[in-house]
Design a protein around this motif. Structure first.
Motif, PDB file in Angstrom:
ATOM      1  N   SER A 219     -31.558  -9.042  29.994  1.00  0.00           N
ATOM      2  CA  SER A 219     -32.588  -7.907  30.231  1.00  0.00           C
ATOM      3  C   SER A 219     -33.838  -8.728  30.085  1.00  0.00           C
ATOM      4  CB  SER A 219     -32.415  -6.972  29.312  1.00  0.00           C
ATOM      5  OG  SER A 219     -32.548  -7.034  27.923  1.00  0.00           O
TER       6      SER A 219
ATOM      7  N   SER B 117     -34.019  -7.088  37.585  1.00  0.00           N
ATOM      8  CA  SER B 117     -33.700  -5.847  37.124  1.00  0.00           C
ATOM      9  C   SER B 117     -32.418  -5.722  36.385  1.00  0.00           C
ATOM     10  CB  SER B 117     -33.493  -4.734  38.534  1.00  0.00           C
ATOM     11  OG  SER B 117     -32.502  -5.552  39.305  1.00  0.00           O
TER      12      SER B 117
ATOM     13  N   GLU C 209     -26.465   1.818  23.689  1.00  0.00           N
ATOM     14  CA  GLU C 209     -27.361   2.152  24.684  1.00  0.00           C
ATOM     15  C   GLU C 209     -27.833   0.704  25.724  1.00  0.00           C
ATOM     16  OE1 GLU C 209     -30.949   3.239  22.653  1.00  0.00           O
ATOM     17  OE2 GLU C 209     -30.177   5.049  21.691  1.00  0.00           O
ATOM     18  N   THR C 210     -27.752   1.222  26.896  1.00  0.00           N
ATOM     19  CA  THR C 210     -27.997   0.216  27.762  1.00  0.00           C
ATOM     20  C   THR C 210     -29.602  -0.198  27.956  1.00  0.00           C
ATOM     21  OG1 THR C 210     -26.533   0.932  29.407  1.00  0.00           O
ATOM     22  CG2 THR C 210     -28.228  -0.740  30.294  1.00  0.00           C
ATOM     23  N   PRO C 211     -29.696  -1.669  27.525  1.00  0.00           N
ATOM     24  CA  PRO C 211     -31.089  -2.259  27.334  1.00  0.00           C
ATOM     25  C   PRO C 211     -31.853  -2.043  28.431  1.00  0.00           C
ATOM     26  CG  PRO C 211     -29.756  -4.016  27.574  1.00  0.00           C
ATOM     27  CD  PRO C 211     -28.949  -2.716  27.343  1.00  0.00           C
ATOM     28  N   GLU C 212     -33.362  -2.112  28.600  1.00  0.00           N
ATOM     29  CA  GLU C 212     -33.998  -1.864  29.820  1.00  0.00           C
ATOM     30  C   GLU C 212     -34.596  -3.357  30.037  1.00  0.00           C
ATOM     31  OE1 GLU C 212     -37.564   0.368  29.000  1.00  0.00           O
ATOM     32  OE2 GLU C 212     -36.479   2.327  28.607  1.00  0.00           O
ATOM     33  N   ALA C 213     -34.691  -3.741  31.275  1.00  0.00           N
ATOM     34  CA  ALA C 213     -35.072  -4.808  31.941  1.00  0.00           C
ATOM     35  C   ALA C 213     -36.401  -5.015  31.721  1.00  0.00           C
ATOM     36  CB  ALA C 213     -34.674  -4.817  33.581  1.00  0.00           C
ATOM     37  N   VAL C 214     -36.645  -6.069  30.972  1.00  0.00           N
ATOM     38  CA  VAL C 214     -38.105  -6.450  30.371  1.00  0.00           C
ATOM     39  C   VAL C 214     -38.689  -7.774  31.244  1.00  0.00           C
ATOM     40  CG1 VAL C 214     -38.121  -4.925  28.343  1.00  0.00           C
ATOM     41  CG2 VAL C 214     -37.453  -7.462  28.432  1.00  0.00           C
TER      42      VAL C 214
ATOM     43  N   VAL D  88     -29.668  -6.094  33.455  1.00  0.00           N
ATOM     44  CA  VAL D  88     -29.824  -5.804  31.967  1.00  0.00           C
ATOM     45  C   VAL D  88     -28.589  -6.104  31.255  1.00  0.00           C
ATOM     46  CG1 VAL D  88     -31.362  -3.560  32.733  1.00  0.00           C
ATOM     47  CG2 VAL D  88     -28.817  -3.131  32.394  1.00  0.00           C
TER      48      VAL D  88
ATOM     49  N   ALA E  56     -36.413  -7.369  23.117  1.00  0.00           N
ATOM     50  CA  ALA E  56     -35.228  -6.769  23.691  1.00  0.00           C
ATOM     51  C   ALA E  56     -34.501  -6.285  22.641  1.00  0.00           C
ATOM     52  CB  ALA E  56     -34.787  -7.533  24.725  1.00  0.00           C
TER      53      ALA E  56
END
Length: 444
Positions: free
Chosen positions: A47, A410, A401-406, A412, A363
């Motif tokens: 991610s 895209s 929880e699914t992490p956000e792409a940072v 994750v 992350a």
């Protein structure tokens, strides 16, 4: 691996997970082990960075670990590969499981043996891993282009080595190897270790299966080729030998065995110390052909253990980055696919991911969360029996929880399906070092 960039020194912790790629498995709900496993730290790298699918050598080719490693390090195996024997022999020198007591004794009895018809040749034998050893024959007019003596199946007769071309060197080498095979059996049959095994009702170790004959390769050193100073932890002797052939320092990591008993924390500490030197003392470096070192500079549960060790590694590197001018990167991929349903190397591509350490820290919840990570060593999980239920990301009672792409795309999470959507697309292993060096040059 290290690259200098003005005052900032960029260093890459490259984690190669043996047999990482897989296929969907019915008992895992038609997920791959990477999709089913609870691997928040590997997901965080994905991610936080760039992702893609990689064919270690080429599309559709099921490759061995040695050819895959050559390709990933930027050396075309079609040009440089000369058989696994040279790598196994170079890397030999440390013991492992099952045969760790008797293997070195029998190898010592064979080391320095003479060949009656070829007295001008020197024979060296070193114990390697499990039931394996490395055999080196030194002398004139030798060729690596011969077949081996291993029939590759149990209860088959030992084969004779044969030349694979019409050269006089290949024909001569086959004769030397066949006499070597006979002399090895003669020495082993009469050894006291085998007399003891026989009295205990055990099968005797009466021969050495000679395979993968090869000549030591001559290649441009890794540092010269890529502009990166390299080091690796490689308890598996064939990979250690390959690394030494490329001029890569092989680091000592106590308790790292290359098998189910290995201590992943020891690997993490060794790599972290090497990449933070001189802030921390660099581990000792393995010396080929000696028994010492010199001062230096895929199942679900297995994946979860690797994930835990990567977090330990990240903590150690982050502690170094906070107090030095080092900038660290994490890179994770596999050398080949080994689907658990097949039980052998296969041709599927493997996921590749790379990120800056500072973005990985964000992350996983920030510095405070990372620094809480325990550095206590932990054993690998016990083998999962056939049919045993394996808890995964959601089935263990706690939904992750699914992490956000940072990062750069895209993606994750780290798995074969998600990696296909990454910004790197699909590429072959010979391009991997170019991907890494380009990413190091991006200034963000």
């Amino acid at each position: 691996m290290e690259q200098g960039d003005g005052e900032v020194k960029k260093r890459v912790a490259f984690v190669l997970i043996d047999g990482l790629g897989d296929v969907s498995i019915p008992r895992l709900g038609y997920k791959t082990p990477l999709q089913a496993a609870n691997i928040p730290n590997l997901d965080a790298i994905a991610s936080a960075g760039i992702n893609g699918l990689m064919d270690p050598v080429e599309v559709g080719l099921g490759c061995g670990s040695d050819t895959a490693h050559l390709s990933l390090m930027g050396y075309d195996p079609r040009v440089y590969y000369r058989g696994r024997g040279a790598f196994e022999s170079m890397g030999a020198g440390r013991a492992d499981r099952h045969f760790e007591e008797e293997g070195p004794i029998l190898c010592a009895a064979l080391d320095g043996m003479k060949l009656p018809s070829f007295p001008e040749y020197e024979v060296r034998v070193r114990y390697a891993t499990e039931h394996r050893c490395g055999v080196v024959v030194k002398g004139p007019k030798l060729s690596g282009n011969i077949s081996g003596t291993d029939p590759l199946k149990d209860n088959r007769l030992l084969l004779e080595a044969k030349p694979l071309d019409e050269s006089e060197e290949a024909k001569h080498t086959a004769k030397v190897v066949n006499e070597l095979s006979r002399e090895i059996s003669r020495i082993l049959v009469s050894h006291p270790v085998n007399a003891k095994r026989l009295s205990q009702g055990k099968n005797i170790a009466n021969l050495v299966l000679l395979r993968g004959c090869g000549i030591r390769i001559e290649v441009p050193p890794f540092e010269e080729k890529h502009g990166l100073w390299p080091c690796m932890v490689a308890p598996t002797k064939i990979i250690a030998g390959l690394g030494m052939s490329l001029g890569i320092d092989i680091l000592e990591a106590p308790g790292a065995t290359g098998d189910y008993r290995t201590l992943l924390t020891s690997k993490a500490v060794a790599i972290a110390n090497a990449l933070s030197a001189p802030l921390n003392p660099c581990p000792n470096v393995f010396v080929p052909g000696e028994d010492g070192h010199k001062p230096g500079r895929s199942d679900v549960r297995g994946l979860e253990a690797v994930d835990k060790a990567i977090r330990q590694l990240a903590k150690l590197l982050w502690q170094a980055e906070r107090s030095t001018n080092y900038q660290y990167f994490l890179c994770v991929t596999g050398d080949h696919s080994t689907p658990v349903e097949y039980g052998d190397h296969s041709f599927e591509p493997v996921p590749f991911t790379m990120c800056r350490l500072r973005e990985f820290v964000a992350a996983v919840g920030g510095e405070a969360a990372l620094l809480e990570t325990s550095l206590e060593p932990f054993p690998l999980p016990t083998v999962v029996e056939s049919g045993e239920y394996v808890a995964g990301k959601e089935e263990d009672g706690e939904r992750r929880e699914t992490p956000e792409a940072v990062g750069g795309d895209s993606v994750v999470e780290l798995n074969e399906i998600a990696a296909a959507r990454g910004c790197l697309g699909r590429f072959h292993g010979g391009e991997m070092m170019g991907v890494i060096t380009k990413f190091l040059k991006v200034d963000v």
